[in-house]
Structure formats: C-alpha cells, structure tokens
Design a protein around this motif. Structure first.
Motif, PDB file in Angstrom:
ATOM      1  N   PRO A 191       0.776  -1.242   0.000  1.00  0.00           N
ATOM      2  CA  PRO A 191       0.000   0.000   0.000  1.00  0.00           C
ATOM      3  C   PRO A 191       0.814   1.302   0.000  1.00  0.00           C
ATOM      4  CG  PRO A 191      -0.146  -1.076   2.132  1.00  0.00           C
ATOM      5  CD  PRO A 191       0.684  -1.958   1.275  1.00  0.00           C
ATOM      6  N   TYR A 192       1.377   1.585  -1.146  1.00  0.00           N
ATOM      7  CA  TYR A 192       1.856   2.943  -1.442  1.00  0.00           C
ATOM      8  C   TYR A 192       1.757   3.095  -2.951  1.00  0.00           C
ATOM      9  CZ  TYR A 192       6.337   0.975  -2.976  1.00  0.00           C
ATOM     10  OH  TYR A 192       7.297   0.266  -3.641  1.00  0.00           O
ATOM     11  N   ASP A 193       1.632   4.313  -3.443  1.00  0.00           N
ATOM     12  CA  ASP A 193       1.418   4.551  -4.874  1.00  0.00           C
ATOM     13  C   ASP A 193       0.237   3.775  -5.436  1.00  0.00           C
ATOM     14  OD1 ASP A 193       3.297   6.498  -5.217  1.00  0.00           O
ATOM     15  OD2 ASP A 193       4.837   5.175  -6.040  1.00  0.00           O
ATOM     16  N   ALA A 194      -0.815   3.636  -4.639  1.00  0.00           N
ATOM     17  CA  ALA A 194      -2.032   2.964  -5.097  1.00  0.00           C
ATOM     18  C   ALA A 194      -3.019   4.037  -5.563  1.00  0.00           C
ATOM     19  CB  ALA A 194      -2.658   2.182  -3.945  1.00  0.00           C
ATOM     20  N   THR A 195      -3.902   3.764  -6.389  1.00  0.00           N
ATOM     21  CA  THR A 195      -4.038   2.613  -7.268  1.00  0.00           C
ATOM     22  C   THR A 195      -3.645   3.089  -8.649  1.00  0.00           C
ATOM     23  OG1 THR A 195      -6.029   2.030  -5.990  1.00  0.00           O
ATOM     24  CG2 THR A 195      -5.690   0.881  -8.117  1.00  0.00           C
ATOM     25  N   HIS A 196      -2.500   2.659  -9.188  1.00  0.00           N
ATOM     26  CA  HIS A 196      -2.185   3.110 -10.545  1.00  0.00           C
ATOM     27  C   HIS A 196      -2.878   2.195 -11.560  1.00  0.00           C
ATOM     28  CE1 HIS A 196       0.924   0.076 -11.283  1.00  0.00           C
ATOM     29  NE2 HIS A 196       1.622   0.468 -10.220  1.00  0.00           N
ATOM     30  N   LEU A 197      -2.843   2.597 -12.817  1.00  0.00           N
ATOM     31  CA  LEU A 197      -3.645   1.876 -13.804  1.00  0.00           C
ATOM     32  C   LEU A 197      -3.147   0.457 -14.048  1.00  0.00           C
ATOM     33  CD1 LEU A 197      -4.417   4.728 -16.344  1.00  0.00           C
ATOM     34  CD2 LEU A 197      -5.989   3.630 -14.741  1.00  0.00           C
ATOM     35  N   GLY A 198      -1.868   0.197 -13.742  1.00  0.00           N
ATOM     36  CA  GLY A 198      -1.376  -1.181 -13.822  1.00  0.00           C
ATOM     37  C   GLY A 198      -2.042  -2.051 -12.767  1.00  0.00           C
ATOM     38  N   HIS A 199      -2.085  -1.549 -11.528  1.00  0.00           N
ATOM     39  CA  HIS A 199      -2.816  -2.290 -10.482  1.00  0.00           C
ATOM     40  C   HIS A 199      -4.252  -2.526 -10.938  1.00  0.00           C
ATOM     41  CE1 HIS A 199      -0.147   0.032  -7.393  1.00  0.00           C
ATOM     42  NE2 HIS A 199       0.432  -1.110  -7.696  1.00  0.00           N
ATOM     43  N   ALA A 200      -4.893  -1.428 -11.367  1.00  0.00           N
ATOM     44  CA  ALA A 200      -6.316  -1.517 -11.710  1.00  0.00           C
ATOM     45  C   ALA A 200      -6.539  -2.566 -12.795  1.00  0.00           C
ATOM     46  CB  ALA A 200      -6.826  -0.153 -12.172  1.00  0.00           C
ATOM     47  N   ALA A 201      -5.678  -2.573 -13.809  1.00  0.00           N
ATOM     48  CA  ALA A 201      -5.843  -3.531 -14.911  1.00  0.00           C
ATOM     49  C   ALA A 201      -5.764  -4.964 -14.392  1.00  0.00           C
ATOM     50  CB  ALA A 201      -4.768  -3.291 -15.972  1.00  0.00           C
ATOM     51  N   THR A 202      -4.813  -5.214 -13.511  1.00  0.00           N
ATOM     52  CA  THR A 202      -4.654  -6.572 -12.980  1.00  0.00           C
ATOM     53  C   THR A 202      -5.882  -6.982 -12.164  1.00  0.00           C
ATOM     54  OG1 THR A 202      -2.254  -6.591 -13.104  1.00  0.00           O
ATOM     55  CG2 THR A 202      -3.237  -7.946 -11.388  1.00  0.00           C
ATOM     56  N   TYR A 203      -6.367  -6.103 -11.291  1.00  0.00           N
ATOM     57  CA  TYR A 203      -7.550  -6.481 -10.490  1.00  0.00           C
ATOM     58  C   TYR A 203      -8.799  -6.602 -11.363  1.00  0.00           C
ATOM     59  CZ  TYR A 203      -4.225  -6.076  -6.845  1.00  0.00           C
ATOM     60  OH  TYR A 203      -3.093  -6.276  -6.103  1.00  0.00           O
ATOM     61  N   LEU A 204      -8.849  -5.850 -12.457  1.00  0.00           N
ATOM     62  CA  LEU A 204      -9.999  -5.992 -13.363  1.00  0.00           C
ATOM     63  C   LEU A 204      -9.956  -7.322 -14.098  1.00  0.00           C
ATOM     64  CD1 LEU A 204     -10.376  -2.402 -14.868  1.00  0.00           C
ATOM     65  CD2 LEU A 204     -11.920  -3.579 -13.294  1.00  0.00           C
ATOM     66  N   ALA A 205      -8.767  -7.811 -14.406  1.00  0.00           N
ATOM     67  CA  ALA A 205      -8.668  -9.121 -15.062  1.00  0.00           C
ATOM     68  C   ALA A 205      -9.277 -10.196 -14.157  1.00  0.00           C
ATOM     69  CB  ALA A 205      -7.212  -9.453 -15.373  1.00  0.00           C
ATOM     70  N   PHE A 206      -8.916 -10.166 -12.878  1.00  0.00           N
ATOM     71  CA  PHE A 206      -9.440 -11.198 -11.976  1.00  0.00           C
ATOM     72  C   PHE A 206     -10.895 -10.936 -11.621  1.00  0.00           C
ATOM     73  CE2 PHE A 206      -4.912 -11.507 -11.935  1.00  0.00           C
ATOM     74  CZ  PHE A 206      -4.800 -12.837 -12.309  1.00  0.00           C
ATOM     75  N   ASP A 207     -11.312  -9.685 -11.691  1.00  0.00           N
ATOM     76  CA  ASP A 207     -12.729  -9.387 -11.498  1.00  0.00           C
ATOM     77  C   ASP A 207     -13.550 -10.003 -12.628  1.00  0.00           C
ATOM     78  OD1 ASP A 207     -14.808  -8.043 -10.004  1.00  0.00           O
ATOM     79  OD2 ASP A 207     -14.989  -6.714 -11.732  1.00  0.00           O
ATOM     80  N   THR A 208     -12.992  -9.979 -13.834  1.00  0.00           N
ATOM     81  CA  THR A 208     -13.688 -10.604 -14.959  1.00  0.00           C
ATOM     82  C   THR A 208     -13.841 -12.107 -14.695  1.00  0.00           C
ATOM     83  OG1 THR A 208     -12.662  -8.944 -16.378  1.00  0.00           O
ATOM     84  CG2 THR A 208     -13.687 -10.826 -17.477  1.00  0.00           C
ATOM     85  N   LEU A 209     -12.781 -12.714 -14.189  1.00  0.00           N
ATOM     86  CA  LEU A 209     -12.851 -14.144 -13.861  1.00  0.00           C
ATOM     87  C   LEU A 209     -13.932 -14.412 -12.804  1.00  0.00           C
ATOM     88  CD1 LEU A 209     -11.814 -17.060 -13.896  1.00  0.00           C
ATOM     89  CD2 LEU A 209      -9.989 -16.350 -12.321  1.00  0.00           C
ATOM     90  N   VAL A 210     -13.967 -13.600 -11.764  1.00  0.00           N
ATOM     91  CA  VAL A 210     -14.975 -13.777 -10.711  1.00  0.00           C
ATOM     92  C   VAL A 210     -16.378 -13.681 -11.311  1.00  0.00           C
ATOM     93  CG1 VAL A 210     -15.975 -12.677  -8.652  1.00  0.00           C
ATOM     94  CG2 VAL A 210     -13.490 -12.976  -8.822  1.00  0.00           C
TER      95      VAL A 210
END
Ligand code: 5CA
Ligand code: ZN
Length: 407
Positions: free
Chosen positions: A49-68
């Motif tokens: 938890p520092y430099d959150a949430t950049h678009l790289g983080h967001a893209a990765t969590y969106l990929a797994f959100d799609t899976l969910v």
C-alpha cells in the motif's frame, strides 16, 4: 481487514451448457481448462500500500474481477482471498523517504485502493487480509517449514531451501540465470553470504534496530514476502486452489516461491491448478511502476472528472495478458464506446440480446477475451433491431459480465 462494498450483480438468463472456461497458466505455458466444482477458490496478490491505485494495479484487479464474474455467471460460489502487504521493505523505504509513519501510509493507501475498487465496480474478495493482522499465522507457517526440514538460518534469519523443493522452477519455467537476475531485481538477496543457494528466499527476518518487529516462536522479527501469501492463502482456501493470480511481474520469484512453500507445508502439488498472470501496463514505453514513478492513478482520473466506467472500459479493451501502453487515445476510445453503448441501450428496441449474451460468454470463456466481448457489444450497438427486451438484457450483460454500469 475490512474489504469494500460489493456492486450489485444482475442475474442473467441461465446458460444450460456453458463452454469450458480456459485460462492461460504460466506453469503450463498454455491454456488449461479451469472447471471448479461448486466453489471456485481464488487467491490474488494484493497491493503493497503505497502509490495505489495506478492503472497497472487496476488492470490486474480488473482481469481477476472478470474471472470472478464469469464464475458467478456459471452459478459457482467464489471463495476469493486477497492480501495487503502492509509490512515490507518497499513500504518502509517509501515511508522513510517521505518522512511519514509507515502504518499511517499503509492505512491511507489501502483506503484509497478500496475507494478505487468501489468506483471501478470490482467485486470484493470475501477475505481481505493484511500481513500485519496475519502475523501469527505467517510465523506459524515458518515454524512448519522449519519442522518440515526445508528451512535453515543465516545468522538469525530463516531461509527456505530451494534444494528441498522438487517442483521449484515449474511455475515460471525459467533458467537459473534468469531466475538469479529477477531475484536480485524483485526483492531477493542472491548475493547474501551464507545462503545454501542464492535463490533461497527469506522466510523470517530477525529484528533489526529501527525496524518494525513482532514477537513470534522464531524470536522477534518480521516475515518474508512469499510465505506471507502462502500462509494467508492456505489458511483460508486450503492446499490446492483453482487460480493464483497477479501481474506477470509476480511469476518469479513470488509465485514460484509461494507455491513451493505452500507445498512444503501441505504436501499437495500443484498449489494452484492455474497460475494466471496479467500483462504489464506501461506509460511512455516503460512499465508503469512505483520505482520508475511513471504512474497514472485511478483516483487522479476520478478527480479530473473521468467516469470510472470509461476507465474500466479502457482497461478491458485489450487482452489482460498483453503488455500494453496507456495513452490518452485509449481513454478517448473508451469514452466513445461508452457513449455509443449508452445510446443503444436507451433505444426502445435493438437486435437480439440473447445473441450478444452468448457471444460475450463465449469470448470470456476463451481466456477472458474482453476485446472480443466488447466487440460483440459494439456490433449490437451499431445495428438496429426489433427485440424490445434487448436493450435491458444487453445492459445487464454489460453490467454482470463486464462490470460496466451504463446508467
Ligand atoms: N503486494 C505484492 C503482491 S503480494 C505486490 O506486488 N504489490 S504491488 O502493489 O506492487 O502490485 C499489486 C498488483 O499489481 C500485483 O499483482 C502486480 O503484479 C500488479 N502490477 C503492478 N504494476 C503493474 C503494471 N504496471 N501493470 C499491471 N499490473 C501491475
Ligand atoms: Zn503475493
């Protein structure tokens, strides 16, 4: 830890015969069928938890959100665990650099991340676990590794011995020279004298002056990074999970090590049936990263008045595994698309909505092909038709499967 508020998920017409869900697994280096029975078990590595949430983080969590969302659409329960690395060297270094308290920095950045996840309509994990709150169980995992005979000490620090891990190397498939280079780059200490193998990873770091430390059966200290995720995952999901996820920068050493450490505790292999990794989002030709500082933040875009749903559409417009560039054009195209879709679902009728549902489901079953899914909705939005149920159904499809709320 407190997770975040869940978005509403519209229920779609039941699919009696869904296509097999195939995902790319790094350990197989190919697509594999991912077919959980009843409950899908997912561990996704969370933020430091520092430099959150950049678009790289967001893209990765969106990929797994799609899976969910795909799993939920198939009627599966999803047991989803995500950690927060709220104690580690990079966090402490940042707090020191900025002259702030590391606890406060972690809390503030985790809060910001939660807000961004809510804005992006990301389905929350059902266990959101900080390393600090899991300290006892992580220390216990280290004790188990010592008891299993796969760990040793260098001075007062405890290391995992890769020589004791027959499957070490299977997740990444990398050669030793590349492993060494990546280990040095990504938090390892291959040069440290006294280690049995340069690739052996720290399990427990004994207390140092001016360094946070916790009491444990190992003495005062703090845990290594890989065992944090192994312990948090094992204690909530058990030993053979369906998917371990993260960005591709976690393949080695993080997921390589957490898998063999988990195996040494449970005796079960593989730790995950699929190791799924998202590509890196870059800016101006370089990976977006905290160390480079070339970051675009979700929260900054929100402050600038950008609709988070346009950010979501922009990040889904390329395949999750592709390394990609964020450019102003990426966002502009997503905004146009959002506008076109909104207009189409506001019409009284449209082309057959069931066809779009089938196409979106088929695309997402094929290694979460979000560009294919978006193209199916584009084609629907471009045409006119007589189906009076279509606009509402397509709105629900876009909402439930792609997480994009259009109203
Ligand atoms: N706390 C650890 C995992 S246990 C960690 O890697 N934290 S992080 O904050 O550095 O990254 C959080 C997630 O975002 C990880 O899955 C990481 O792989 C991913 N990530 C980081 N940078 C990028 C990027 N530029 N593009 C895509 N994903 C990224
Ligand atoms: Zn992790």
């Amino acid at each position: 830890m407190q997770s975040w508020a869940a978005p509403a998920l519209p229920t779609l017409p039941h699919d009696p015969a869904p296509a097999p869900l195939r995902l790319h697994s790094s350990s197989v280096r190919d697509l594999v069928d991912v077919a959980p029975n009843g409950t899908a078990r997912l561990y996704v590595c969370g933020i430091t938890p520092y430099d959150a949430t950049h678009l790289g983080h967001a893209a990765t969590y969106l990929a797994f959100d799609t899976l969910v969302r795909v799993w939920r659409d198939r009627g599966l329960q999803v047991d989803y665990v995500q950690n927060v690395t709220d104690i580690d060297d990079p966090l402490l270094e940042r707090a020191t650099r900025d002259g702030v308290d590391w606890v406060g920095l972690a809390e503030q950045q985790t809060d910001l991340f939660r807000e961004d996840m809510v804005a992006l309509r990301v389905v929350p994990p059902n266990h959101y676990v900080g390393a600090v709150e899991a300290m006892d169980e992580i220390a216990q995992a280290v004790v188990q590794l010592i008891d299993a005979g796969v760990a040793y000490t260098v001075e007062d620090d405890v290391y995992f011995s890769v020589a004791a891990a027959p499957h070490f190397g299977e997740v990444s498939g990398l050669d030793p020279a590349t492993m060494l280079a990546l280990s040095a780059e990504r938090g390892g200490d291959p040069e440290r004298p006294g280690k049995k193998d340069p690739l052996d990873a720290l399990l427990w770091k004994a207390e140092r002056p001016d360094d946070p430390a916790w009491d444990s059966p190992l003495g005062r200290g703090r845990p290594g990074w890989h065992v944090e995720c192994a312990a948090i995952a094992l204690n909530r999901l058990g030993g053979s999970i369906d998917v371990q996820g993260g960005g591709s920068d976690l393949v080695f050493p993080h997921h390589e090590h957490s898998a063999v450490e988990a195996e040494a505790i449970t005796g079960q292999w593989p730790f995950a049936k699929a190791y799924v990794h998202a590509g890196m989002v870059g800016l101006d030709g370089e990976k977006m990263s905290k160390s480079r500082g070339n970051l675009v933040f979700v929260s900054q875009l929100r402050r600038d008045g950008v609709d988070p749903m346009a950010v979501r559409l922009a990040l889904l417009s390329e395949h999750y595994r592709a390394d990609r560039e964020w450019t102003p054009a990426t966002l502009a195209r997503a905004q146009e698309r959002q506008h076109a879709w909104r207009e189409a679902i506001d019409r009284p009728t449209g082309p057959n909505g069931r066809d779009v549902l089938a196409e979106v489901r088929a695309a997402l079953s094929d290694d979460l092909d979000t560009p294919g899914a978006l193209a199916a909705v584009d084609r629907w939005a471009e045409r006119s038709g007589e189906d009076a149920n279509a606009p509402e159904l397509v709105r629900d499809v876009v909402d439930a499967l792609l997480g994009v709320g259009l109203r």
